[in-house]
Structures are given as C-alpha cells and as structure tokens.
Write a protein that holds these residues in place. Structure first.
Motif, short mmCIF file in Angstrom:
data_model
loop_
_atom_site.label_atom_id
_atom_site.label_comp_id
_atom_site.label_asym_id
_atom_site.label_seq_id
_atom_site.Cartn_x
_atom_site.Cartn_y
_atom_site.Cartn_z
N ALA A 156 0.84 -1.20 0.00
CA ALA A 156 0.00 0.00 0.00
C ALA A 156 0.87 1.25 0.00
CB ALA A 156 -0.93 0.00 1.21
N GLY A 157 1.98 1.21 0.74
CA GLY A 157 2.89 2.34 0.78
C GLY A 157 3.57 2.58 -0.55
N PHE A 158 3.99 1.51 -1.20
CA PHE A 158 4.66 1.61 -2.50
C PHE A 158 3.73 2.21 -3.56
CE2 PHE A 158 5.62 -0.43 -6.64
CZ PHE A 158 6.83 0.20 -6.89
N THR A 159 2.49 1.71 -3.62
CA THR A 159 1.55 2.21 -4.61
C THR A 159 1.14 3.65 -4.32
OG1 THR A 159 -0.19 1.07 -3.33
CG2 THR A 159 0.62 -0.02 -5.31
N PHE A 160 1.07 4.00 -3.02
CA PHE A 160 0.73 5.38 -2.68
C PHE A 160 1.86 6.32 -3.09
CE2 PHE A 160 0.46 9.02 0.25
CZ PHE A 160 -0.86 9.40 0.04
N ALA A 161 3.09 5.87 -2.96
CA ALA A 161 4.25 6.68 -3.37
C ALA A 161 4.19 6.96 -4.87
CB ALA A 161 5.54 5.95 -3.02
N ILE A 162 3.84 5.95 -5.65
CA ILE A 162 3.72 6.14 -7.10
C ILE A 162 2.62 7.15 -7.41
CG2 ILE A 162 3.12 5.01 -9.29
CD1 ILE A 162 4.31 2.44 -8.17
N LEU A 163 1.48 7.02 -6.73
CA LEU A 163 0.37 7.96 -6.93
C LEU A 163 0.78 9.38 -6.59
CD1 LEU A 163 -2.73 6.02 -5.52
CD2 LEU A 163 -2.42 6.82 -7.87
N SER A 164 1.47 9.56 -5.47
CA SER A 164 1.87 10.89 -5.03
C SER A 164 2.78 11.56 -6.05
CB SER A 164 2.60 10.81 -3.68
OG SER A 164 1.74 10.34 -2.67
N VAL A 165 3.71 10.78 -6.58
CA VAL A 165 4.67 11.34 -7.54
C VAL A 165 4.01 11.62 -8.89
CG1 VAL A 165 6.79 10.87 -8.83
CG2 VAL A 165 6.64 10.27 -6.42
N LEU A 166 3.22 10.67 -9.40
CA LEU A 166 2.60 10.85 -10.71
C LEU A 166 1.51 11.92 -10.70
CD1 LEU A 166 2.36 7.18 -12.07
CD2 LEU A 166 4.11 8.92 -12.48
N ASN A 167 0.79 12.04 -9.58
CA ASN A 167 -0.22 13.10 -9.48
C ASN A 167 0.41 14.47 -9.59
OD1 ASN A 167 -2.65 11.69 -9.30
ND2 ASN A 167 -2.45 11.37 -7.11
N LYS A 168 1.65 14.56 -9.13
CA LYS A 168 2.38 15.82 -9.21
C LYS A 168 2.54 16.29 -10.66
CE LYS A 168 5.05 19.10 -7.38
NZ LYS A 168 4.56 20.14 -6.44
N LYS A 169 2.60 15.31 -11.59
CA LYS A 169 2.78 15.64 -13.00
C LYS A 169 1.53 16.28 -13.60
CE LYS A 169 4.78 12.66 -15.68
NZ LYS A 169 6.00 13.40 -16.08
N TYR A 170 0.36 16.03 -13.00
CA TYR A 170 -0.89 16.49 -13.60
C TYR A 170 -1.60 17.57 -12.78
CZ TYR A 170 -0.38 12.43 -16.61
OH TYR A 170 0.09 11.52 -17.52
N VAL A 171 -1.13 17.81 -11.56
CA VAL A 171 -1.87 18.70 -10.66
C VAL A 171 -1.87 20.15 -11.15
CG1 VAL A 171 0.04 19.31 -9.12
CG2 VAL A 171 -2.30 19.13 -8.22
N ASN A 172 -0.88 20.54 -11.95
CA ASN A 172 -0.85 21.90 -12.47
C ASN A 172 -1.60 22.04 -13.80
OD1 ASN A 172 0.77 23.06 -10.39
ND2 ASN A 172 2.58 22.09 -11.28
N GLU A 173 -1.98 20.90 -14.38
CA GLU A 173 -2.69 20.92 -15.65
C GLU A 173 -4.19 20.73 -15.48
OE1 GLU A 173 -2.51 18.68 -20.02
OE2 GLU A 173 -1.07 18.19 -18.43
N TYR A 174 -4.57 19.95 -14.46
CA TYR A 174 -5.98 19.65 -14.22
C TYR A 174 -6.39 19.99 -12.80
CZ TYR A 174 -5.56 16.90 -18.53
OH TYR A 174 -5.34 16.50 -19.82
N LYS A 175 -7.67 20.30 -12.62
CA LYS A 175 -8.22 20.54 -11.30
C LYS A 175 -8.11 19.26 -10.47
CE LYS A 175 -10.13 24.73 -11.97
NZ LYS A 175 -9.95 25.93 -11.13
N SER A 176 -7.86 19.44 -9.17
CA SER A 176 -7.74 18.27 -8.29
C SER A 176 -9.02 17.45 -8.28
CB SER A 176 -7.37 18.71 -6.87
OG SER A 176 -8.33 19.62 -6.36
N LEU A 177 -10.17 18.11 -8.40
CA LEU A 177 -11.45 17.41 -8.46
C LEU A 177 -11.53 16.49 -9.68
CD1 LEU A 177 -14.03 20.20 -7.50
CD2 LEU A 177 -13.66 18.06 -6.27
N VAL A 178 -11.01 16.97 -10.80
CA VAL A 178 -11.04 16.18 -12.03
C VAL A 178 -10.13 14.96 -11.91
CG1 VAL A 178 -10.48 16.19 -14.50
CG2 VAL A 178 -11.57 18.19 -13.46
N ILE A 179 -8.94 15.16 -11.36
CA ILE A 179 -8.01 14.05 -11.18
C ILE A 179 -8.60 13.00 -10.25
CG2 ILE A 179 -5.73 13.39 -10.30
CD1 ILE A 179 -4.75 16.19 -11.03
#
Length: 286
Positions: A156-179
C-alpha cells in the motif's frame, strides 16, 4: 495566507482523514475489495456532482492523458485494497504504520520523474522511518497474519508513493477534483467484476458507513491531498502523511479500544519524530 502554507494545511487535513479511514477496515464487516469498491463508487458520484455543480471542464486536454489516468486509477485500486487488507489481516496500527514506508519509495521515485537530486538527508530520514516500521512487526514469519498484514501495508505504501509522484505531474494541468474523479471512476470500473465474483450481502449500516467513507474520507480528502501538491514537493507531502498512523492509532484506541503494543508505540514515536523534523526542515524549501 500564502499558497505554500495553504497547501500544507490541505495536506494535513487530508492526512487526518486518511488516518481515520483505516477504522472502516474494522467497522465494516465486508472483504477489503468490497469496501474499496463502495468507497470509490460513492466518491465518484460525489465528485461528479461537485464537478457538474461547479461547471468544471471534465474532458481531458490530451487523448494520451486518458491512458495515464486509467493507469493511475488501477494503482489507486491496488493501493486501497492492499491497505484495507493489511488492516483486516493485522491491526489498524500495523496497517497504518507499515503503509508509512512510502516516504522511502518516494525518495527514490521522485527524482526519476522530476530530475531532482536525491539528498543524503532525505535518504537518512527515510531509512530511520523504515526502521520505525520494522519495530511494529512482532514476528517475521510469512505464516503469521500480522506479517502478512505488514507486507500488504508495504505494498500500500509503495503504490501510494507512485500515486503521489505521478499526481504531481498532472496537478498543475488539471483541477484536483477532475483528477480525483477520474481515478476513483477507473477504480470503480476495475473493481466491479471482482465484486460480482464475491457477491457480497450488504447491511444498511454497511452502506451508510461506505457512503461516509466514500464522500468524506475519499472524495474530499483525496481532492485536498492532490490540491495540496500544487505548491509543495511530493517528498514533503509524503513526510507529512507519515502522521497518518498517529491520527489513526489514537482514534482506534478511543473508538475501538485496540491498544497498540510497546513495539508499535516505539515505532510510531520514531515515525512521528522523523515526520515532524522533515516537515519543519523542508517547509521553507518547498
């Protein structure tokens, strides 16, 4: 309030909700897969209503982003299933604390995507945090359910780490609600066939608990966490999120009377100390 402080507050509130969500693994008498399905389907409905109400653009800017969001939704499903399975196999304390290995993974995953240098200080902090996690495992044998729960917590920790890092790539392009909406919707679709195979029976209380888990502890908290990533590094957010087991364990003691062992307390102290130190030291550099 400046943007960095606002983002830090958003991350802290989200982490508090994340910590409390672990209790649902004990409160809801359903398989972890079904709990996660209920969580994401209620979250998806809630997020869609909010998006429509705010008249936000739901369509993605690039067709290839749909593929990446599908991958992120799949990872989210794996993360939450392993997280609740960890708690059901062991205890809320062990599930939350072993999940907190994710700062170790973020330390090495983030530079791959953002070309940041790996700082020696972060490696040391992550290593000490990991030692704190080791303290909570009572018996390192695979036949032991506590060890099995700990392993699922690390997944669970490993997959959450991937999510945290990859979400960073899209958070400035899309609204957090959309993501959040896309990730929860994809997770719902992915889990649906497996839920049909399980063929669970729901009580009214289970449905109510799952709706609260989906709306408050998923839709709102997940959106806050992703939104907070706009102005701080994933590494900083991951260290703050190490507070999740502390919130969860305190709530577990109060509500479920599930008292952690001395080893779990010692491990929690190590994690909390490292999380607090790292947050204070990285705040001015984010």
């Amino acid at each position: 309030m400046d943007l960095k402080n606002k983002s830090l507050i958003q991350i802290h509130i989200a982490v508090l909700f994340f910590g409390l969500s672990g209790l649902f693994g004990k409160l809801v008498s359903l398989p972890s897969l079904v709990i996660v399905f209920g969580r994401v389907i209620f979250a998806s409905i809630f997020l869609l209503i909010v998006l429509l109400y705010k008249k936000e653009k739901i369509k993605l800017n690039d067709k290839k982003d749909y593929f990446y969001f599908i991958i992120l939704g799949l990872i989210l499903a794996i993360h939450w299933v392993s997280f609740f399975l960890s708690i059901q196999l062991s205890t809320v304390a062990i599930g939350l604390l072993t999940f907190s290995t994710f700062p170790v993974f973020v330390t090495f995953i983030e530079p791959v995507f953002f070309k940041n240098k790996i700082k020696a200080k972060n490696i040391i902090i992550a290593f000490i945090t990991f030692l704190g996690i080791v303290l909570v495992i009572p018996d390192l044998t695979f036949e032991n359910s506590m060890t099995q729960g700990a392993i699922m917590g690390v997944i669970a920790g490993f997959t959450f780490a991937i999510l945290s890092v990859l979400n960073k790539k899209y958070v400035n392009e899309y609204k957090s609600l959309v993501i959040s909406f896309y990730q929860c919707s994809v997770a719902t679709i992915v889990l649906f066939p497996f839920v049909l195979l399980v063929n669970p029976s729901f009580e009214v209380e289970d449905i109510l608990l799952l709706s609260v888990l989906g709306i408050v502890f998923t839709g709102i908290s997940h959106t806050l966490f992703i939104s907070g990533l706009k102005n701080i590094k994933a590494q900083t957010a991951s260290i703050i999120a190490s507070l999740e087991p502390v919130y969860g364990i305190i709530a577990t003691v109060i509500l479920l009377n599930e008292i952690p062992t001395l080893r779990e307390v010692m491990g929690g102290i190590v994690i909390l100390t490292m999380a607090t130190y790292s947050t204070l030291k990285t705040k001015d550099n984010t």
